[in-house]
Design a protein around this motif. Structure first.
Motif, PDB file in Angstrom:
ATOM      1  N   GLN A  80      43.359  26.471  54.598  1.00  0.00           N
ATOM      2  CA  GLN A  80      43.931  25.954  54.902  1.00  0.00           C
ATOM      3  C   GLN A  80      45.204  25.442  54.329  1.00  0.00           C
ATOM      4  OE1 GLN A  80      43.960  25.485  58.643  1.00  0.00           O
ATOM      5  NE2 GLN A  80      45.115  23.863  58.842  1.00  0.00           N
ATOM      6  N   GLY A  81      45.034  25.009  53.430  1.00  0.00           N
ATOM      7  CA  GLY A  81      45.695  24.609  52.451  1.00  0.00           C
ATOM      8  C   GLY A  81      46.953  25.213  52.578  1.00  0.00           C
ATOM      9  N   VAL A  96      52.898  25.083  62.563  1.00  0.00           N
ATOM     10  CA  VAL A  96      51.932  26.392  61.749  1.00  0.00           C
ATOM     11  C   VAL A  96      50.944  26.221  61.622  1.00  0.00           C
ATOM     12  CG1 VAL A  96      52.563  25.023  59.994  1.00  0.00           C
ATOM     13  CG2 VAL A  96      52.400  26.530  59.670  1.00  0.00           C
ATOM     14  N   ALA A  97      50.575  27.158  62.222  1.00  0.00           N
ATOM     15  CA  ALA A  97      49.255  27.778  62.779  1.00  0.00           C
ATOM     16  C   ALA A  97      48.361  28.907  62.214  1.00  0.00           C
ATOM     17  CB  ALA A  97      48.626  27.774  64.009  1.00  0.00           C
ATOM     18  N   GLY A 215      32.584  33.268  58.921  1.00  0.00           N
ATOM     19  CA  GLY A 215      31.563  33.454  58.424  1.00  0.00           C
ATOM     20  C   GLY A 215      32.298  32.780  56.489  1.00  0.00           C
ATOM     21  N   SER A 216      33.075  32.586  56.881  1.00  0.00           N
ATOM     22  CA  SER A 216      34.073  31.542  55.459  1.00  0.00           C
ATOM     23  C   SER A 216      35.880  30.778  56.503  1.00  0.00           C
ATOM     24  CB  SER A 216      34.314  32.603  54.679  1.00  0.00           C
ATOM     25  OG  SER A 216      35.656  33.473  55.385  1.00  0.00           O
ATOM     26  N   GLU A 217      35.939  30.134  55.922  1.00  0.00           N
ATOM     27  CA  GLU A 217      36.599  29.458  56.003  1.00  0.00           C
ATOM     28  C   GLU A 217      38.006  29.840  56.005  1.00  0.00           C
ATOM     29  OE1 GLU A 217      36.228  25.630  54.440  1.00  0.00           O
ATOM     30  OE2 GLU A 217      34.770  24.915  55.473  1.00  0.00           O
ATOM     31  N   PHE A 222      48.613  33.410  58.846  1.00  0.00           N
ATOM     32  CA  PHE A 222      49.326  32.683  60.395  1.00  0.00           C
ATOM     33  C   PHE A 222      50.649  32.753  60.328  1.00  0.00           C
ATOM     34  CE2 PHE A 222      50.450  31.486  55.340  1.00  0.00           C
ATOM     35  CZ  PHE A 222      52.004  30.881  55.673  1.00  0.00           C
ATOM     36  N   VAL A 223      51.189  31.876  61.649  1.00  0.00           N
ATOM     37  CA  VAL A 223      52.602  31.994  62.172  1.00  0.00           C
ATOM     38  C   VAL A 223      52.963  30.352  61.555  1.00  0.00           C
ATOM     39  CG1 VAL A 223      51.327  33.314  64.772  1.00  0.00           C
ATOM     40  CG2 VAL A 223      51.708  31.152  64.582  1.00  0.00           C
TER      41      VAL A 223
END
Length: 402
Positions: A80-81, A96-97, A215-217, A222-223
């Motif tokens: 996410q960073g 951005v996602a 099961g993880s972050e 990403f777009v």
């Protein structure tokens, strides 16, 4: 002059009608040529339109950023960073996602259906212009807390829910995870990620899918939607530079990620389909030349058969240009009739084949008009020599012809 042309046209039509079978066989090459050219171009336009629709379903002015597999290592996912850094540090980025997905089975009311569950945010929907046809998108609280709510594609709705009954508010199960349906996505083409059919997808908040399915972050890809007022190349260079810095790639080391620009895909595929259509149309156009040669051949035969008639006309005062005009008119009329039949045949073939291969039927008046004009030109080009030969006959020799 008008009376002469009208009389010549009537004579040409009368002569064509006298030998109707020969006329049909003569124009067969023109008919096939015109039909083939128009059909190929029409189908090519349909394929191009279909490709553009597929690309546009990914969103306009959008980058897709994927991790790449190294020589030995598995692809290193994003986090996410990375997504937040792109949104805050690159000028011109509007949305951005990140997204993750997993294959699963959807269950409802005793029915099951193989589908893809995709973790997204409202920013992802906005970046790709994904519309919610019925219901609503996620709320901030649902995204933040990772609630078990979902948006379903049209294929999922049709497969496991009762027809003509809204699925909103109903519960469904994705593998071992239950979720409440809050919206139905509008129908669209392929898009949303690699090998995904957005119509056969179930979207849930990103955190929900990360926690319950992945099961993880990690972020699988990403777009990035950017403003068209900024240079696409400049934004892409900034994006690559930022990701290399965050992923600690030394100078000279290849990128371990790939940036795909939908605008470049659209342009490349448009050029490829356009070139292919042009090549096929040229090949099909060869049959027009064959048809023109057939016209010349039959007109030469006609001159030979009607030598005595030509001699009589010249002997009683007909001018050479009038004889030439008559035979030239017959050739042009034959080609024009063949062109009209070819256009009608092409319309039927194009409509039928477009439906068979599931592409739009894109009617182009320009190619139809050009094909008709070209068929008329073929009559002039290949009918002139027989017409000129008829006009140069000597009346006395022509009258002696048996």
């Amino acid at each position: 002059m008008t009376k002469i042309f009208t009389a010549t046209l009537v004579l040409a039509l009368r002569e064509i009608r006298r030998h109707i079978l020969r006329s049909i066989l003569t124009t067969l090459g023109i008919i096939i040529g015109v039909a083939a050219v128009i059909t190929m171009v029409t189908l090519g336009n349909g394929v191009t339109a279909s490709v553009r629709d597929q690309i546009s379903s990914l969103g306009s002015n959008v980058y897709f950023v994927f991790p790449m597999r190294g020589d030995r290592d598995a692809p290193r996912p994003f986090d996410q960073g990375d997504v937040d850094a792109v949104g805050s540090q690159i000028a011109g980025v509007e949305q951005v996602a990140g997204s993750v997905s997993a294959t699963t089975t959807a269950f409802h009311n005793g029915a099951d259906w193989s589908t893809t569950v995709q973790g997204v945010s409202n920013g992802f929907l906005a970046a790709q212009a994904i519309e919610v046809e019925e219901g609503r998108p996620f709320t901030r609280e649902e995204e933040r807390a990772g609630r078990n709510v979902c948006l379903i594609g049209p294929k999922v709705r049709d497969a496991i829910f009762v027809p003509d009954v809204t699925p909103l508010g109903l519960e469904m199960r994705l593998g071992g995870v239950s979720c409440s349906v809050i919206g139905v996505l509008a129908e669209r083409g392929q898009g949303g990620g690699p090998n995904q059919d957005q119509n056969n997808a179930v979207m849930m908040p990103l955190k929900t899918v990360q926690r319950r399915f992945i099961g993880s972050e990690d972020i699988q890809y990403f777009v990035v939607k950017y403003s068209d007022t900024y240079s696409s190349a400049a934004i892409q260079d900034s994006l690559v530079g930022l990701l290399r810095e965050r992923r600690l790639l030394a100078e000279g080391v290849d990128n371990d990620f790939n940036v795909i620009d939908t605008a470049q895909i659209n342009e490349a595929l448009g050029m490829a389909t356009g070139a292919l259509t042009a090549m096929v149309a040229v090949i099909a156009g060869i049959s027009l030349l064959v048809g023109g040669i057939g016209i010349m051949n039959i007109m030469l035969v006609s001159v030979t058969e009607r030598t005595r008639e030509i001699g009589i006309r010249l002997a009683i005062g007909a001018l050479a240009r009038e004889v030439r005009l008559q035979f030239l008119t017959e050739a042009v009329v034959l080609c024009c009739l063949g062109g009209l039949v070819g256009i009608a045949l092409a319309f039927v073939l194009s409509w039928g084949l477009a439906g068979a291969i599931d592409v739009p039927f894109v009617f182009s008046p320009t190619i139809n008009i050009l094909s008709f004009v070209f068929s008329a030109f073929m009559g002039i080009a290949f009918g002139y020599y027989p017409a000129a030969r008829a006009s140069r006959l000597d009346p006395i020799d022509a009258l002696r012809h048996e």
